[in-house]
Design an enzyme around this catalytic site. Structure first.
Site, PDB file in Angstrom:
ATOM      1  N   ASP A  76       0.770  -1.294  -0.001  1.00 53.19           N
ATOM      2  CA  ASP A  76      -0.038  -0.043  -0.169  1.00 53.19           C
ATOM      3  C   ASP A  76       0.943   1.363   0.250  1.00 53.19           C
ATOM      4  OD1 ASP A  76      -2.029   1.733   0.411  1.00 53.19           O
ATOM      5  OD2 ASP A  76      -2.307   1.184   2.460  1.00 53.19           O
TER       6      ASP A  76
HETATM    7  C1  SPV Z   1      -6.587   1.882   4.273  1.00 46.47           C
HETATM    8  O1  SPV Z   1      -7.529   1.272   4.659  1.00 46.47           O
HETATM    9  O2  SPV Z   1      -6.042   1.522   3.246  1.00 46.47           O
HETATM   10  C2  SPV Z   1      -6.398   2.994   5.136  1.00 46.47           C
HETATM   11  C3  SPV Z   1      -6.318   2.659   6.561  1.00 46.47           C
HETATM   12  O3  SPV Z   1      -5.822   4.007   4.698  1.00 46.47           O
HETATM   13  S1  SPV Z   1      -5.052   2.186   7.242  1.00 46.47           S
HETATM   14  O4  SPV Z   1      -4.604   1.168   6.639  1.00 46.47           O
HETATM   15  O5  SPV Z   1      -5.127   1.987   8.755  1.00 46.47           O
HETATM   16  O6  SPV Z   1      -4.036   3.277   6.846  1.00 46.47           O
HETATM   17 MG    MG Z   2      -5.202   3.894   2.697  1.00 49.26          MG
END
Ligand code: SPV
Ligand code: MG
Length: 586
Positions: A76
């Site tokens: 991510d």
């Molecule tokens: C997501 O779900 O991608 C978020 C929340 O941004 S977190 O993973 O907690 O950053």
């Molecule tokens: Mg996110």
């Protein structure tokens, strides 16, 4: 049914705003593809409390950057392009109706953000949340990951650009404050919130990866104390992933308006998938893994395949359903009248019985008619039908004749006894029945007790005791409990008239039950008859015994059977009337 639109963008977009106006905490669940979207959209739990029945469901769907990236096998870190994210978003929107909040990561530069906002607003998304970090951001939950905050003024500028290009009031731009994630203190977070609110943002999300909710609760306390004009109608959002013991009531009490369960469907699916993959490897077969898996049919049902199947069947049934007329047997009662001809060739008011049946069928667009001949087959003549000869007609019953047209029994079919006249209105009624197996039955036994007739096809209905007055009956509620040799006039509720409809599924069940009986050498329950002596209605009873549902369509009159010489006389008389009016109480 997931092939159809559940809602349209303009209907969905404003739903989040309406939910917020309601005042209760908006509960949001993550989805990362169509199937998880359907779950987030549809799952609900129901129960009882001392205050009465309760029903809990999710209010909205979170399209998460973490779970969208992970579903694609990537970290991510904003490496998945917005257009790829948009494909996932569209996939989920296509099969859901609840509002969607999109995780917009940093939003990119202001031009990227405009592109994102315009596409999301057009798609019917209700809100985008962007975080005040520098592109390309790193996920917030990993300890020690590099977190670079954006200059708050630059971020505020991006918000303004996004707000400016909106075409509706329905779409919210929410600013996500990452100060606590980046290790800054609460004052920094509060300061940034004020700047973004002043820039016109529609709401604030405070993010924290603390195991305790203290941080977000403190932020909420201070947020509430902002000047009212700054926070009026501005929802406060949290993502309780790490501080997960706090309840929704406590969050609402603290002033939060939206709680997002941001990754739970992906994480649980991953765990279940890994366990199943290992179970199969360990056992070198899948049997042990089966209890961990949803039945295939449940998936079919969820994604709308069963609806498709039903529609396919309805299509098939509305277009020229094959009709099977078993007409092979020799009639022992009417020998004198028939003079060596098959019963279907009996002349009634100038036309043969079979020709009259064909006419009624044709008037209802039923032109695929197969007549099974046997006794005096060479004398059977009719236009516009296919003949199949059952050479063994002496050994078997009408069931064997029906089975000799096996090719016609694959996609739904009608069965019509060769010795009955039908009034036209009965056929459209049975053709419109959606149930898999429907027998047309007359309720005459309920009103004509004591009139002994020679039919064997009596029926006992499952739910209905003999009614004292007529009422509307619905086919799906009309279920046959017993038919044929187990039923006599005294305990019958109905009489089978010799017309039945099978859907593709019903036909499969019919053939499957017959095969079953053959394999198990099943004889009839109260006789020693071998399987081939089993009649059509005997097999129907075998189906009922195996748990298949057989429905009935109830009629009163409108048909006439030819069993006795008097029936021929009556039929002749009736067919000289126009239109003939069949009353079954001969
Ligand atoms: C997501 O779900 O991608 C978020 C929340 O941004 S977190 O993973 O907690 O950053
Ligand atoms: Mg996110």
């Amino acid at each position: 049914m997931t092939l159809l639109n559940n809602t349209l963008p303009e209907q969905r977009r404003g739903k989040l705003k309406s939910l917020l106006k309601r005042g209760a905490l908006v509960r949001v669940l993550e989805a990362h593809n169509g199937l998880s979207g359907i779950l987030a959209n549809n799952v609900c739990v129901e129960g009882e409390t001392e205050n009465g029945p309760v029903r809990h469901e999710y209010d909205a769907i979170w399209e998460s950057s973490l779970t969208d990236s992970a579903s694609k096998g990537h970290p991510d870190i904003e490496v998945i392009s917005f257009d790829s994210r948009l494909a996932t978003i569209s996939e989920i929107l296509a099969v859901t109706s609840k509002p969607m909040i999109v995780d917009g990561d940093t939003g990119g530069d202001p031009n990227n953000f405009e592109y994102m906002v315009s596409k999301l607003e057009r798609a019917g998304v209700s809100a985008v949340i962007i975080e005040d970090k520098v592109f390309p951001k790193r996920n917030s939950l990993e300890t020690g990951a590099q977190q670079t905050l954006e200059d708050p003024q630059i971020f505020a500028q991006k918000i303004k650009r996004g707000k400016k290009i909106l075409m509706t009031d329905d779409f919210l731009i929410i600013a996500r404050i990452e100060s606590l994630i980046a290790g800054k203190d609460m004052d920094v977070a509060i300061e940034r919130a004020k700047i973004y609110l002043a820039a016109g943002v529609d709401g604030i999300m405070i993010h924290s990866k603390s195991k305790q909710a203290d941080e977000v609760l403190e932020f909420a306390r201070r947020f509430k104390a902002f000047p009212p004009e700054l926070i009026k109608g501005k929802p406060l959002v949290c993502v309780p992933t790490t501080y997960n013991t706090i309840t929704e009531d406590e969050l609402a009490e603290a002033g939060f308006n939206i709680a997002i369960y941001a990754n739970h469907l992906l994480r649980s699916a991953y765990k279940a998938m890994e366990e199943t993959a290992k179970t199969i490897l360990s056992n070198q077969r899948s049997f042990e893994a089966d209890p961990q898996c949803a039945p295939v049919r449940e998936i079919f049902s969820t994604v709308g395949f069963l609806d498709v199947k039903k529609k396919d069947e309805e299509n098939e049934l509305s277009t020229n359903v094959p009709v099977i007329i078993p007409a092979a047997g020799e009639d022992p009662v009417l020998k004198e009248q028939l003079k060596g001809k098959p019963k279907a060739m009996l002349d009634i008011a100038g036309k043969t019985l079979i020709q009259r049946q064909i006419e009624v069928l044709n008037h209802n667009n039923l032109t695929d008619i197969t007549v099974i001949t046997g006794y005096a087959a060479d004398q059977m003549k009719a236009e516009g039908v296919t003949f199949i000869e059952n050479k063994n007609y002496k050994k078997g019953t009408s069931l064997q004749s029906i089975l000799s047209a096996k090719d016609k029994l694959q996609n739904g079919w009608l069965m019509l006894y060769a010795d009955i006249f039908l009034q036209e209105h009965i056929l459209p009624k049975i053709l419109s029945c959606k149930e898999d197996i429907v027998l047309v039955v007359d309720n005459a036994p309920q009103y004509h007790q004591g009139e002994k007739r020679d039919t064997l096809d009596y029926v006992i209905s499952k739910h209905k005791s003999k009614p004292t007055r007529r009422k509307i009956s619905f086919v799906h509620e009309n279920i046959v409990e017993k038919i044929n040799s187990q039923v006599n006039l005294e305990n019958a509720t109905h009489e089978f008239i010799g017309l039945a409809k099978f859907s593709k599924t019903g036909g499969e069940q019919f053939l499957q039950t017959y095969q079953d009986c053959i394999q198990n050498h099943e004889t009839m329950s109260q006789t020693t008859d071998p399987v081939f002596r089993m009649s059509f209605t005997d097999l129907i009873q075998k189906m009922i015994d195996r748990g298949f549902t057989v429905n009935f369509l109830e009629i009163h009159q409108g048909w006439l059977e030819i069993h006795q010489p008097e029936d021929i006389e009556l039929a002749n008389k009736l067919f000289y009337q126009s239109p003939p009016k069949f009353s079954h109480s001969v």
